[in-house]
Scaffold this motif. Structure first.
Motif, PDB file in Angstrom:
ATOM      1  N   LYS A   1       1.639   2.150   2.680  1.00  0.00           N
ATOM      2  CA  LYS A   1       1.684   1.345   1.644  1.00  0.00           C
ATOM      3  C   LYS A   1       2.402   1.911   0.337  1.00  0.00           C
ATOM      4  CE  LYS A   1      -3.309  -0.365   2.343  1.00  0.00           C
ATOM      5  NZ  LYS A   1      -4.446  -0.366   2.128  1.00  0.00           N
ATOM      6  N   ASN A   2       3.306   2.890   0.587  1.00  0.00           N
ATOM      7  CA  ASN A   2       4.198   3.393  -0.379  1.00  0.00           C
ATOM      8  C   ASN A   2       5.462   2.719  -0.409  1.00  0.00           C
ATOM      9  OD1 ASN A   2       2.045   5.166  -0.890  1.00  0.00           O
ATOM     10  ND2 ASN A   2       2.561   6.613   0.435  1.00  0.00           N
TER      11      ASN A   2
ATOM     12  N   PRO B   1       5.098  -1.242  -2.941  1.00  0.00           N
ATOM     13  CA  PRO B   1       3.760  -1.214  -3.685  1.00  0.00           C
ATOM     14  C   PRO B   1       2.976  -2.478  -3.947  1.00  0.00           C
ATOM     15  CG  PRO B   1       5.435  -0.534  -5.186  1.00  0.00           C
ATOM     16  CD  PRO B   1       6.236  -0.839  -4.033  1.00  0.00           C
ATOM     17  N   GLY B   2       1.775  -2.157  -3.238  1.00  0.00           N
ATOM     18  CA  GLY B   2       0.819  -3.585  -3.099  1.00  0.00           C
ATOM     19  C   GLY B   2       0.890  -4.149  -1.733  1.00  0.00           C
ATOM     20  N   LYS B   3       1.796  -3.573  -0.899  1.00  0.00           N
ATOM     21  CA  LYS B   3       1.904  -4.462   0.337  1.00  0.00           C
ATOM     22  C   LYS B   3       1.977  -3.196   1.571  1.00  0.00           C
ATOM     23  CE  LYS B   3       4.648  -8.518  -1.080  1.00  0.00           C
ATOM     24  NZ  LYS B   3       5.777  -9.109  -0.507  1.00  0.00           N
ATOM     25  N   GLU B   4       1.225  -3.634   2.791  1.00  0.00           N
ATOM     26  CA  GLU B   4       1.290  -2.893   3.905  1.00  0.00           C
ATOM     27  C   GLU B   4       2.410  -2.993   4.772  1.00  0.00           C
ATOM     28  OE1 GLU B   4      -2.521  -1.706   6.934  1.00  0.00           O
ATOM     29  OE2 GLU B   4      -2.359  -3.498   6.127  1.00  0.00           O
TER      30      GLU B   4
END
Length: 264
Positions: free
Chosen positions: A72-73, A76-79
């Motif tokens: 998730k890094n 940002p905000g997405k897998e």
């Protein structure tokens, strides 16, 4: 889509040859990006369904292990997908019941649009045939990815610390370090074919190839030394160059008894 790495001048040549038209590189670039982006959207949809794929594998093949690593890094905000490990339940139980205590590890580049590398673990069955055990898709071969892959295999095959196990590999640095950490008590062997491929770059010739395999297959130390003496007649420094590869890791004379029985 069958040639995602095709160059713009190659696209120009194909269009000119097939249609008799001249198209600028700018137009070719825009068209290529459009097609690639449309295709990548399909890939994103497929990656989003990996957990469904894992559930389906467990449904049709009970006991299957599927491990998916995401981050998730990166965005940002997405897998974001990182790697996936698969070991089918039937292959897992088949190895425990009917295969020899030896596994081979290797990695191969994936040349698709998404790139990455395929790590694989195979063995030998009772008929001396190749037996696939597990595989994983990762971004690249590193000590971290190999350690993760080996830990998954160790858990699935119940390898403890590697007692009574022989591991065959091609001397990859990250893999070797991971093996020492994860399976410290396993017998680590190197693939003689890979050693031959590296060594022959400086020592070519059919006679040298024949002598190399006589060295590799010598079954006891006195015979091994005799074959090394024969090899030394084919060039100054030829034996020293070969012994840069630890002979105890790839010569039959240094096989553990259980490994020798398995190799017959």
């Amino acid at each position: 889509m069958s040639e995602p790495t095709i160059k713009l001048h190659q696209i120009q040549f194909l269009i000119q040859k097939q249609y008799g038209l001249y198209v600028s590189k700018t137009s070719c670039r825009k068209a290529k990006l459009r097609v690639m982006n449309e295709h990548m959207r399909d890939f994103r949809e497929e990656f989003a369904r990996l957990y469904d794929y894992a559930e389906q594998l467990n449904t049709i093949n009970p006991g299957t292990t599927v491990s998916i690593r995401t981050s998730k890094n990166t965005i940002p905000g997405k897998e974001v997908f990182m790697s996936i490990y698969i070991c089918l339940g039937s292959l897992k139980s088949g190895w425990k019941i009917g295969c020899r205590r030896i596994i081979g590890l290797d990695g191969a580049f994936l040349k698709s649009v998404c790139k990455g590398e395929l790590l694989s673990c195979i063995s030998k069955d009772g008929n001396n045939q190749m037996y696939p055990i597990a595989w994983a898709v990762v971004d690249k071969e590193t000590k971290d990815t190999w350690s993760w892959f080996l830990k998954c295999i160790k858990h699935d095959l119940e390898l403890t610390e590697g007692e009574g196990l022989t591991v065959m590999s091609d001397m990859q640095k990250g893999l070797h370090l991971a093996l020492i950490d994860v399976l410290p008590n396993a017998e680590i062997r190197w693939c003689a074919r890979h050693i031959w491929a590296n060594w022959k770059k400086d020592w070519r010739g059919e006679e040298r190839r024949r002598k190399f395999w006589q060295v590799a297959r010598a079954s006891f130390e006195v015979l091994l030394q005799s074959k090394l003496d024969d090899l030394s007649e084919l060039g100054v420094g030829i034996v020293e160059a070969l012994l840069k590869y630890n002979k105890e890791a790839w010569c039959r004379a240094y096989l553990w008894p259980c490994t020798y029985i398995n190799s017959l």
